[in-house]
Design a protein around this motif. Structure first.
Motif, PDB file in Angstrom:
ATOM      1  N   GLU A  54       0.843  -1.197   0.000  1.00  0.00           N
ATOM      2  CA  GLU A  54       0.000   0.000   0.000  1.00  0.00           C
ATOM      3  C   GLU A  54       0.878   1.247   0.000  1.00  0.00           C
ATOM      4  O   GLU A  54       1.707   1.422   0.890  1.00  0.00           O
ATOM      5  N   PHE A  55       0.670   2.097  -0.998  1.00  0.00           N
ATOM      6  CA  PHE A  55       1.468   3.314  -1.109  1.00  0.00           C
ATOM      7  C   PHE A  55       0.683   4.381  -1.861  1.00  0.00           C
ATOM      8  O   PHE A  55      -0.330   4.088  -2.497  1.00  0.00           O
ATOM      9  N   VAL A  56       1.181   5.608  -1.777  1.00  0.00           N
ATOM     10  CA  VAL A  56       0.594   6.727  -2.502  1.00  0.00           C
ATOM     11  C   VAL A  56       1.707   7.413  -3.292  1.00  0.00           C
ATOM     12  O   VAL A  56       2.714   7.826  -2.699  1.00  0.00           O
ATOM     13  N   PRO A  57       1.579   7.515  -4.615  1.00  0.00           N
ATOM     14  CA  PRO A  57       2.576   8.282  -5.374  1.00  0.00           C
ATOM     15  C   PRO A  57       2.513   9.749  -4.933  1.00  0.00           C
ATOM     16  O   PRO A  57       1.421  10.334  -4.864  1.00  0.00           O
ATOM     17  N   LEU A  58       3.642  10.316  -4.627  1.00  0.00           N
ATOM     18  CA  LEU A  58       3.671  11.691  -4.135  1.00  0.00           C
ATOM     19  C   LEU A  58       4.292  12.614  -5.176  1.00  0.00           C
ATOM     20  O   LEU A  58       5.270  12.245  -5.827  1.00  0.00           O
ATOM     21  N   ASP A  59       3.699  13.783  -5.304  1.00  0.00           N
ATOM     22  CA  ASP A  59       4.290  14.806  -6.165  1.00  0.00           C
ATOM     23  C   ASP A  59       4.185  16.144  -5.454  1.00  0.00           C
ATOM     24  O   ASP A  59       3.581  16.268  -4.389  1.00  0.00           O
ATOM     25  N   ILE A  60       4.799  17.149  -6.027  1.00  0.00           N
ATOM     26  CA  ILE A  60       4.867  18.457  -5.376  1.00  0.00           C
ATOM     27  C   ILE A  60       3.480  19.045  -5.141  1.00  0.00           C
ATOM     28  O   ILE A  60       3.215  19.644  -4.096  1.00  0.00           O
ATOM     29  N   GLU A  61       2.578  18.858  -6.091  1.00  0.00           N
ATOM     30  CA  GLU A  61       1.223  19.400  -5.918  1.00  0.00           C
ATOM     31  C   GLU A  61       0.517  18.767  -4.723  1.00  0.00           C
ATOM     32  O   GLU A  61      -0.172  19.445  -3.968  1.00  0.00           O
ATOM     33  N   LYS A  62       0.701  17.464  -4.531  1.00  0.00           N
ATOM     34  CA  LYS A  62       0.029  16.771  -3.434  1.00  0.00           C
ATOM     35  C   LYS A  62       0.529  17.213  -2.066  1.00  0.00           C
ATOM     36  O   LYS A  62      -0.220  17.207  -1.091  1.00  0.00           O
ATOM     37  N   VAL A  63       1.794  17.575  -1.969  1.00  0.00           N
ATOM     38  CA  VAL A  63       2.377  17.875  -0.655  1.00  0.00           C
ATOM     39  C   VAL A  63       2.545  19.368  -0.404  1.00  0.00           C
ATOM     40  O   VAL A  63       2.947  19.775   0.680  1.00  0.00           O
ATOM     41  N   ASP A  64       2.215  20.183  -1.390  1.00  0.00           N
ATOM     42  CA  ASP A  64       2.518  21.619  -1.313  1.00  0.00           C
ATOM     43  C   ASP A  64       1.928  22.289  -0.074  1.00  0.00           C
ATOM     44  O   ASP A  64       2.533  23.188   0.506  1.00  0.00           O
ATOM     45  N   ARG A  65       0.744  21.833   0.366  1.00  0.00           N
ATOM     46  CA  ARG A  65       0.073  22.505   1.484  1.00  0.00           C
ATOM     47  C   ARG A  65       0.246  21.773   2.816  1.00  0.00           C
ATOM     48  O   ARG A  65      -0.494  22.033   3.776  1.00  0.00           O
ATOM     49  N   LEU A  66       1.212  20.880   2.895  1.00  0.00           N
ATOM     50  CA  LEU A  66       1.368  20.060   4.103  1.00  0.00           C
ATOM     51  C   LEU A  66       2.219  20.707   5.196  1.00  0.00           C
ATOM     52  O   LEU A  66       2.312  20.170   6.293  1.00  0.00           O
ATOM     53  N   LEU A  67       2.849  21.837   4.927  1.00  0.00           N
ATOM     54  CA  LEU A  67       3.800  22.413   5.869  1.00  0.00           C
ATOM     55  C   LEU A  67       3.203  22.628   7.254  1.00  0.00           C
ATOM     56  O   LEU A  67       3.851  22.387   8.273  1.00  0.00           O
ATOM     57  N   THR A  68       1.955  23.067   7.315  1.00  0.00           N
ATOM     58  CA  THR A  68       1.336  23.402   8.598  1.00  0.00           C
ATOM     59  C   THR A  68       0.385  22.326   9.113  1.00  0.00           C
ATOM     60  O   THR A  68      -0.231  22.501  10.166  1.00  0.00           O
ATOM     61  N   ALA A  69       0.262  21.227   8.382  1.00  0.00           N
ATOM     62  CA  ALA A  69      -0.704  20.193   8.765  1.00  0.00           C
ATOM     63  C   ALA A  69      -0.138  19.283   9.858  1.00  0.00           C
ATOM     64  O   ALA A  69       1.010  18.834   9.788  1.00  0.00           O
ATOM     65  N   GLY A  70      -0.951  18.992  10.869  1.00  0.00           N
ATOM     66  CA  GLY A  70      -0.539  18.084  11.931  1.00  0.00           C
ATOM     67  C   GLY A  70      -0.706  16.634  11.509  1.00  0.00           C
ATOM     68  O   GLY A  70      -1.270  16.322  10.462  1.00  0.00           O
ATOM     69  N   GLY A  71      -0.214  15.722  12.347  1.00  0.00           N
ATOM     70  CA  GLY A  71      -0.345  14.295  12.069  1.00  0.00           C
ATOM     71  C   GLY A  71       0.495  13.874  10.880  1.00  0.00           C
ATOM     72  O   GLY A  71       1.517  14.494  10.556  1.00  0.00           O
TER      73      GLY A  71
END
Length: 360
Positions: A54-71
């Motif tokens: 089980e995995f998720v392909p990651l790209d810049i668009e998917k992670v761009d807003r994660l800086l402030t997200a918890g967990g």
């Protein structure tokens, strides 16, 4: 740019603030600088154990807003040692090879594991057994990983505990009470001593330094004689009773849990001092929420450094923070010793110098 690598990233152990910021940094560096592919492994090593993995392909668009997200968007678990994995029928089965095979099924060239000392020990054992290329990043609110001065999640946890003390201060003063705050920390008192000093606690109790109820009450009487009829006490969850007993429980899944030292102290303090006491157990509030600026900075620096280690072909290493810069050390060295509070450290001396009762 060199060959296109496929790297995996997973989060293991308890969650904390800053994990998503690490994931973001890894993806930004791996894709933006090196043109690699990044796979986010779901639910720690359990994602590699699943078939198909089980995995998720990651790209810049998917992670761009994660800086402030918890967990952690990848999910995590702190249960199920793969070398003795609990099955439905109660048997413990070695499933390490399944995880190793999952790594190879995904065609990974390397994997970045974000975890505490326990997670890193398991990941390193898997890497050694299966020939996996591993780099680790330290995260734990307990800040008990050796070598690094700070682990991801610690600063946010301290900020949360400090804010709790700030809020309890006014209630304590309004009602002339002794307010007791029980915080996490496993077997190390880093959160309690840091937040206790920052939050103006009158008593700080940590597992590393013994105490007596009589001396705690002596401190409270001293404050009363100074015209201060309220006090703040912060205690680490792993502190034992005055007679040395651990206050803990086992949940239905068999997991060991600390908890209850705050209420024990409240009862003892009420008897010896006559003070009205109240207890707040901060619990998992310390793990969640928006990461502090420092945790975001560390996460970003660690994520970039971990990718660079892979680019340089340097494996079996953990990134860390020392002397205001990122370092890397062998994982075995980083997890060889459990980092507890030194009773003679600068923070301990500071607490005593401020007149805080720290035990002894």
């Amino acid at each position: 740019m060199g060959e296109t690598k496929r790297i995996g990233i997973l989060t293991s152990g308890g969650d904390c603030a800053g994990l998503n910021a690490v994931i973001r940094a890894v993806v930004f560096r791996a894709i933006g600088t090196y043109g690699w592919k990044v796979l986010g492994i779901s639910k720690a090593t359990q994602g590699l154990m699943s078939r198909p993995p089980e995995f998720v392909p990651l790209d810049i668009e998917k992670v761009d807003r994660l800086l402030t997200a918890g967990g952690t968007v990848l999910g995590t678990t702190n249960k199920g040692n793969p070398f003795a994995f609990p099955m439905a029928d109660g048997q413990l089965v070695d499933r390490a090879q399944e995880i190793i095979d999952g790594y190879h099924l995904l065609g990974l060239d390397a994997i970045i594991g974000i975890g505490g000392d326990g997670s890193m020990a398991i990941l390193r054992r898997l890497a050694q057994q299966g020939g996996l290329n591993l780099v680790t990043i330290p995260k734990t609110i307990d800040n008990d990983v050796d070598i690094t001065e700070c682990s991801i999640g610690f600063d946010t946890a301290v900020n949360t505990a400090t804010e709790a003390l700030d809020r309890l201060h006014f209630t304590a003063a309004s009602h002339s009470r002794v307010m007791i705050l029980e915080v996490m920390g496993r077997d190390a008192g880093h959160i309690a001593i840091s937040a206790g000093i920052a939050g103006g606690a009158d008593v700080i109790l940590i597992p590393e330094i013994p105490y007596t109820i009589a001396n705690i009450c002596g401190k409270l009487r001293e404050r009363q004689e100074q015209g201060k009829d309220y006090s703040l006490v912060i205690v680490s969850e792993a502190v034992r009773t005055e007679t040395g007993e651990s206050i803990s429980s086992t949940d239905p899944s068999g997991q060991f849990r600390y908890g209850g030292i705050g209420q024990y102290l409240a009862n003892q303090i009420a008897v010896c001092s006559g003070a009205e006491t109240r207890v707040t157990v901060l619990g998992h509030v310390q793990r969640g929420g928006t990461p502090s600026p420092l945790d975001r900075l560390l996460a970003s620096a660690f994520g970039v450094a971990a990718v660079d280690l892979i680019a340089e072909g340097h494996y079996d290493r953990m990134v860390g923070w020392r002397d205001r810069q990122v370092i890397s050390v062998p994982i075995a060295q980083a997890i060889a010793h459990y980092c507890v509070v030194d009773p003679n450290s600068t923070l301990a001396k500071t607490a005593r110098g401020l007149g805080i009762y720290l035990g002894d």
